[in-house]
Design a protein around this motif. Structure first.
Motif, PDB file in Angstrom:
ATOM      1  N   ARG A 409     -12.856 -28.025  64.440  1.00  0.00           N
ATOM      2  CA  ARG A 409     -10.714 -27.751  64.227  1.00  0.00           C
ATOM      3  C   ARG A 409      -9.972 -28.036  65.026  1.00  0.00           C
ATOM      4  O   ARG A 409      -8.876 -28.927  64.131  1.00  0.00           O
ATOM      5  CB  ARG A 409     -10.538 -26.403  63.579  1.00  0.00           C
ATOM      6  CG  ARG A 409      -9.438 -25.968  62.947  1.00  0.00           C
ATOM      7  CD  ARG A 409      -8.800 -24.357  63.782  1.00  0.00           C
ATOM      8  NE  ARG A 409      -8.744 -24.596  65.256  1.00  0.00           N
ATOM      9  CZ  ARG A 409      -8.245 -23.635  65.978  1.00  0.00           C
ATOM     10  NH1 ARG A 409      -8.486 -22.443  65.307  1.00  0.00           N
ATOM     11  NH2 ARG A 409      -8.098 -23.960  67.008  1.00  0.00           N
ATOM     12  N   ASP A 410      -9.738 -28.535  66.035  1.00  0.00           N
ATOM     13  CA  ASP A 410      -9.133 -28.952  66.750  1.00  0.00           C
ATOM     14  C   ASP A 410      -8.289 -30.504  66.955  1.00  0.00           C
ATOM     15  O   ASP A 410      -7.995 -31.325  66.752  1.00  0.00           O
ATOM     16  CB  ASP A 410      -9.222 -28.275  68.780  1.00  0.00           C
ATOM     17  CG  ASP A 410      -8.608 -27.161  68.687  1.00  0.00           C
ATOM     18  OD1 ASP A 410      -7.748 -26.113  67.647  1.00  0.00           O
ATOM     19  OD2 ASP A 410      -8.891 -25.671  69.501  1.00  0.00           O
ATOM     20  N   ARG A 413      -7.115 -31.594  63.652  1.00  0.00           N
ATOM     21  CA  ARG A 413      -6.189 -31.509  63.642  1.00  0.00           C
ATOM     22  C   ARG A 413      -5.130 -32.876  64.169  1.00  0.00           C
ATOM     23  O   ARG A 413      -4.766 -32.879  63.601  1.00  0.00           O
ATOM     24  CB  ARG A 413      -5.260 -30.344  64.040  1.00  0.00           C
ATOM     25  CG  ARG A 413      -5.995 -28.975  63.739  1.00  0.00           C
ATOM     26  CD  ARG A 413      -5.357 -27.459  64.443  1.00  0.00           C
ATOM     27  NE  ARG A 413      -5.811 -26.541  63.498  1.00  0.00           N
ATOM     28  CZ  ARG A 413      -4.840 -25.269  63.461  1.00  0.00           C
ATOM     29  NH1 ARG A 413      -4.933 -24.916  65.581  1.00  0.00           N
ATOM     30  NH2 ARG A 413      -5.168 -23.995  63.248  1.00  0.00           N
ATOM     31  N   ASN A 414      -5.892 -32.741  65.113  1.00  0.00           N
ATOM     32  CA  ASN A 414      -4.917 -33.538  65.949  1.00  0.00           C
ATOM     33  C   ASN A 414      -5.418 -35.433  65.673  1.00  0.00           C
ATOM     34  O   ASN A 414      -4.853 -36.262  65.366  1.00  0.00           O
ATOM     35  CB  ASN A 414      -5.346 -34.248  67.556  1.00  0.00           C
ATOM     36  CG  ASN A 414      -4.827 -33.341  67.666  1.00  0.00           C
ATOM     37  OD1 ASN A 414      -3.645 -32.529  67.775  1.00  0.00           O
ATOM     38  ND2 ASN A 414      -5.385 -32.553  69.080  1.00  0.00           N
ATOM     39  N   LEU A 455      -4.689 -27.179  59.054  1.00  0.00           N
ATOM     40  CA  LEU A 455      -4.087 -28.284  60.182  1.00  0.00           C
ATOM     41  C   LEU A 455      -2.607 -26.959  61.384  1.00  0.00           C
ATOM     42  O   LEU A 455      -1.994 -27.681  62.377  1.00  0.00           O
ATOM     43  CB  LEU A 455      -3.365 -28.985  59.571  1.00  0.00           C
ATOM     44  CG  LEU A 455      -3.962 -30.196  59.004  1.00  0.00           C
ATOM     45  CD1 LEU A 455      -3.125 -31.531  58.036  1.00  0.00           C
ATOM     46  CD2 LEU A 455      -5.396 -31.479  60.381  1.00  0.00           C
TER      47      LEU A 455
ATOM     48  N   LYS B 253      -3.359 -32.106  77.857  1.00  0.00           N
ATOM     49  CA  LYS B 253      -4.523 -31.577  78.339  1.00  0.00           C
ATOM     50  C   LYS B 253      -5.328 -32.553  79.434  1.00  0.00           C
ATOM     51  O   LYS B 253      -5.081 -33.818  79.308  1.00  0.00           O
ATOM     52  CB  LYS B 253      -5.411 -31.463  77.845  1.00  0.00           C
ATOM     53  CG  LYS B 253      -5.573 -30.386  76.414  1.00  0.00           C
ATOM     54  CD  LYS B 253      -6.828 -29.922  75.504  1.00  0.00           C
ATOM     55  CE  LYS B 253      -6.514 -28.781  74.692  1.00  0.00           C
ATOM     56  NZ  LYS B 253      -7.281 -28.805  73.488  1.00  0.00           N
ATOM     57  N   GLN B 294       1.405 -36.265  69.936  1.00  0.00           N
ATOM     58  CA  GLN B 294      -0.456 -36.841  70.662  1.00  0.00           C
ATOM     59  C   GLN B 294      -1.476 -35.527  69.714  1.00  0.00           C
ATOM     60  O   GLN B 294      -2.369 -35.618  69.260  1.00  0.00           O
ATOM     61  CB  GLN B 294      -0.888 -37.359  71.549  1.00  0.00           C
ATOM     62  CG  GLN B 294       0.052 -38.714  72.235  1.00  0.00           C
ATOM     63  CD  GLN B 294      -0.858 -39.656  71.167  1.00  0.00           C
ATOM     64  OE1 GLN B 294      -1.425 -39.677  71.039  1.00  0.00           O
ATOM     65  NE2 GLN B 294      -0.230 -41.108  70.804  1.00  0.00           N
ATOM     66  N   ASP B 295      -0.694 -34.104  70.287  1.00  0.00           N
ATOM     67  CA  ASP B 295      -1.526 -33.303  70.175  1.00  0.00           C
ATOM     68  C   ASP B 295      -0.945 -31.919  69.824  1.00  0.00           C
ATOM     69  O   ASP B 295      -0.128 -31.896  70.335  1.00  0.00           O
ATOM     70  CB  ASP B 295      -1.865 -32.908  71.892  1.00  0.00           C
ATOM     71  CG  ASP B 295      -2.776 -31.500  71.925  1.00  0.00           C
ATOM     72  OD1 ASP B 295      -3.188 -30.952  71.081  1.00  0.00           O
ATOM     73  OD2 ASP B 295      -3.666 -31.635  72.978  1.00  0.00           O
ATOM     74  N   ILE B 296      -0.775 -31.554  68.407  1.00  0.00           N
ATOM     75  CA  ILE B 296       0.068 -30.804  67.684  1.00  0.00           C
ATOM     76  C   ILE B 296      -0.623 -29.304  68.145  1.00  0.00           C
ATOM     77  O   ILE B 296      -0.084 -28.240  67.405  1.00  0.00           O
ATOM     78  CB  ILE B 296      -0.345 -30.992  66.161  1.00  0.00           C
ATOM     79  CG1 ILE B 296      -2.212 -30.615  65.778  1.00  0.00           C
ATOM     80  CG2 ILE B 296      -0.114 -31.834  65.747  1.00  0.00           C
ATOM     81  CD1 ILE B 296      -1.625 -29.818  64.453  1.00  0.00           C
ATOM     82  N   ASN B 297      -1.252 -29.248  68.978  1.00  0.00           N
ATOM     83  CA  ASN B 297      -1.776 -28.003  69.902  1.00  0.00           C
ATOM     84  C   ASN B 297       0.019 -27.557  70.607  1.00  0.00           C
ATOM     85  O   ASN B 297      -0.318 -26.168  71.423  1.00  0.00           O
ATOM     86  CB  ASN B 297      -2.890 -27.896  70.449  1.00  0.00           C
ATOM     87  CG  ASN B 297      -4.098 -27.363  69.613  1.00  0.00           C
ATOM     88  OD1 ASN B 297      -3.893 -26.833  68.808  1.00  0.00           O
ATOM     89  ND2 ASN B 297      -5.235 -27.776  69.577  1.00  0.00           N
TER      90      ASN B 297
END
Lengths: 528, 528
Positions: A409-410, A413-414, A455, B253, B294-297
């Motif tokens: 999933r991660d 998403r990216n 997302l 990360k 770049q990283d939606i987390n």
């Protein structure tokens, strides 16, 4: 003796339903023989509301708050109008799970006294009625989570979101229906089926279907809903409303004990309303209260209205490649795109997203435990057909396979976000669903909305002002490209959907909630 | 034939270690007979570095960047000094997992050319050497994740954090050691044991122990570390450094493929450095690059330095109620508190947090899969004693019990945060550990640091300037209150810890990263 246990549970459900029904008496039990299919104007045509009450329920929350603050109406007059209108809407669509006019009137009177005494509204929502999806806690008010075993829980505190809205002056008066497993895009439970006020043969949508029908029929100006696959946006689209699913955890929580700890797909709480500015008011009030002081899962990001400083470019996804939108949706899309272009907004075609892949992924993430917790919650209550359908094929994962799914999933998403950026558009315009509200029991294609839950991108639904009409294309000759599309088109019939509103969807990357609303203003400006 | 497989794996480990050793030749293979226990000044006392090289390695990153931008030193001169100093530190403590002077020199020369050509530094870290914990990807550089099966992976791209620092002008030259399972507060692996430069009989700490020893011995000004239980803060405390564990996901990360998808306890990436302002520089550079694109987390929260507008109130937790800090730590705490009070900072006693409850919770969350993924990763490599210890009692959870644990964590987080707020302090000052760096193999009490990982509160460690000395209380007569404390005090011996630096810890609620650094400035101001 499982049969006896189930029988007792069903008895309990029946008793709760009768108790709920008994809340509607006197003026709240209108005599409505021979209802038409379209009851969306019942608040006017029934002549139960006075002319001034009709004017009240036609205001949006922003104007309601303004009218009360300026002493045009009292909070009492406002709640009186909404109580009548809500009872009407419920009589026609079965949209309420609980109703508490006495508490609401007492609250409204108190608000009127405060305004009299201090000369100031207690907050930006002073006197504004707000309806609440049933499983969101309102102190002292009986609730369910859509199934019998959960019924009759009386919380001794407000949910975080309810407490903030109450502090801002809101008046609570009704809890709205939701489906058995929460996980339907329709609303069907032991409390019955909730119908669409624009065409009672159709679903109001779900899982916030009670909100959709109630707000759609002007029994509420503003509702609190949740969305983990389309549960805010589906009902908004089906009932001609604005509905906003923010980035998960931006707004404070409402539920307790439903899916604690499960964040494979994070549900989001959000508003359903009659206007774009009401969505913004809702978010502003909540984030101005600094909810992160109470809940450290909420990122401390104040609501900061965005003013677009450069021209907007909207990508339009006409078809997700799996289920093509039906005639009225295609025509509504084209209409909005034409209008946007006519005002100089740049609109470009946007490619179909990987709908099938995303659906497989999110379905696994919904039921990592093979739906065991759901079965435990139901406690023997027989599954309704859409519950059986959504849990079919649910696989029990072990921790290792779950980590793998969450990581996929991660990565997805990216990867998708990177792809989006490469196309250099600001937002994606798409259908909210392949079609308008469907016949009861038919809503099985979630991908247009659930894609954005996977997302965790914010997405909103807006009403196009269009409704299904006989001059729309009927798609009778459409040849399906795959079995999913075949199933969808088999259940769809334009002629049975006459009057159903058409809503469309707008989405932007994660955390760009304010930008989403800013882009939506461009669309709002071209709507009739 | 499992024995043959293990034998082959151990052979592979031995070969990798020999390859690593072979990187240190010529000027990077210093002849160092009869090393003292304290090698922290070796960069000076060995007379291998020139006077100007000694001056270079005594600068912090802020001054290094300034000196290079102002043409006092070239990037080449700076990296030359650090390469010599790093090789020295490694010879004495075994802190490097890989070393690549050729690439580093080439990079420094390119940076010098750019500065010459454009008159401008390429970024705020122009020419600043940065060392990297081994499992964080540096393009083209061989790495391990602390175990043999992971060794020799050569990433074809930089980790996100490395890419941003590189764009800002950093020079990479060394990967630093980490322990077998990542999950030790010491550093022991098939590459050997990493020792503490202040007293080689003691541990450098872990899991970022290579960083701790390297930066502590001035073989690096600034290191990239990770922390899921104390892995940044332990090494910082043990080596007289500043170490910062931000809120998880605020910084981009560095790892890939280690614990993907597992976010029961979210690890945080952060810096180890010689000064508080270097911690801030590190965060500023990373967040100024908008890593959320770049990283939606990553929540889109720019780094915004906080200026405290009202007097600070610090709560001091002297003892967590399970393992009381030993003499030198108690004395360092008292000293800092006295100094703060002398400058008018309000300091009040703060109650012990529920250390035992939190440790039980976090230990379950670390190994939800019963440590199966770790065993799979080790692929037959025999567990080192601390790996066996940390995984002992690991229980395999099913999805339902995991949801329960995660929910308990969330409830604990909010309950504790509410409690903190009720005490009306800005930050908590506490030990970083009950004692200074312990003898190799003894570090089994994580609670002073891991408590903040469970809460996901940002926390930093600062050096007090004090080191264990013979005039500290020896605690020889201390009677332990419980078996955990008994075990701790049994392993502790003041006389064997002489010279070990004492670091302390400061923490604040989630997302208040900038405020944490602002409060730390008050402490920095009173340190010698």
């Amino acid at each position: 003796m499982p049969d006896l246990k189930v029988k007792q549970l069903l008895e309990r459900g029946k008793a709760y339903r009768e108790l709920r029904d008994s809340l509607f008496t006197g003026q709240y039990a209108p005599d409505l023989p021979d209802l038409p299919l379209d009851v969306s104007q019942l608040y006017k045509t029934s002549e139960i509301l006075s002319q001034s009450q009709v004017e009240i329920v036609e205001l949006d929350a922003v104007d309601l708050a303004k009218s009360i603050a300026q002493r045009k109406y009292t909070s009492y007059q406002v709640i009186e109008a909404y109580l009548l209108s809500a009872a009407l809407a419920h009589s026609a669509t079965n949209c309420l799970a609980w109703f508490f006019p006495l508490e609401a009137v007492e609250r409204a009177r108190w608000l009127d006294e405060q305004l009299e005494k201090t000369g100031q509204p207690v907050g930006p929502l002073h006197g504004v009625p707000i309806s609440v999806k049933d499983f969101i806690m309102v102190k002292g008010i009986s609730q369910t989570s859509g199934h019998i075993a959960s019924s009759g829980f009386i919380p001794d505190e407000d949910a975080h979101i309810v407490a903030i809205l109450r502090d801002a002056g809101a008046v609570f008066y009704a809890k709205t229906t939701m489906p058995q497993s929460i996980m339907h895009l329709e609303t069907d439970s032991f409390l019955g089926v909730t119908s669409n006020p624009f065409n009672r043969n159709l679903t109001a949508g779900g899982s916030s279907g009670g909100e959709g029908a109630l707000v759609g029929a002007r029994g509420s100006p503003l509702g609190i809903t949740t969305d983990i696959g389309g549960s805010t946006r589906g009902p908004a689209a089906n009932n001609g409303l604005w509905g906003f699913k923010p980035t998960a955890m931006r707004l404070p929580k409402g539920m307790k004990g439903i899916m604690p700890g499960a964040d494979g797909v994070a549900g989001a709480i959000g508003p359903i309303a009659h206007s774009l500015r009401d969505l913004e008011l809702f978010c502003e009030v909540l984030l101005d209260a600094h909810p992160w002081d109470q809940d450290i899962n909420i990122p401390p990001m104040p609501w900061s209205s965005v003013t677009l400083t450069k021209p907007v470019k909207i990508g339009v996804m006409w078809d997700d490649g799996v289920v093509k939108p039906v005639g009225p949706v295609r025509e509504a899309m084209k209409d909005v795109v034409d209008r946007l272009r006519a005002t100089g907004v740049e609109v470009v075609d946007y490619p179909a997203y990987p709908a099938a892949q995303a659906w497989t992924m999110i379905k696994h993430l919904y039921y990592l435990d093979g739906a065991q917790r759901l079965r435990d919650m139901l406690d023997g209550e027989p599954m309704l057909p859409l519950t059986t359908w959504i849990t079919s094929g649910a696989q029990t994962q072990d921790i290792g396979s779950m980590w793998k799914l969450v990581n996929e999933r991660d990565v997805f998403r990216n990867t998708y976000t990177k792809f989006f950026r490469s196309l250099n558009v600001d937002a994606i315009l798409s259908p909210a669903s392949p079609g308008p509200a469907g016949p009861h029991g038919s809503s099985k294609y979630w991908s247009y909305t659930s894609f954005w839950n996977l997302l965790d991108w914010p997405a909103l639904v807006f009403p196009t002002g269009r409704k299904v009409a006989f001059n729309d294309h009927d798609d009778a000759d459409y040849e399906a490209r795959n079995p999913t599309e075949h199933e969808y088109y088999s259940a769809y019939c334009r002629d049975k959907a006459i009057g159903a509103p058409i809503g469309l969807q707008l989405s932007v990357p994660r955390f760009q909630d304010e930008k989403l609303l800013a882009v939506a203003k461009k669309i709002n400006a071209v709507l009739v």
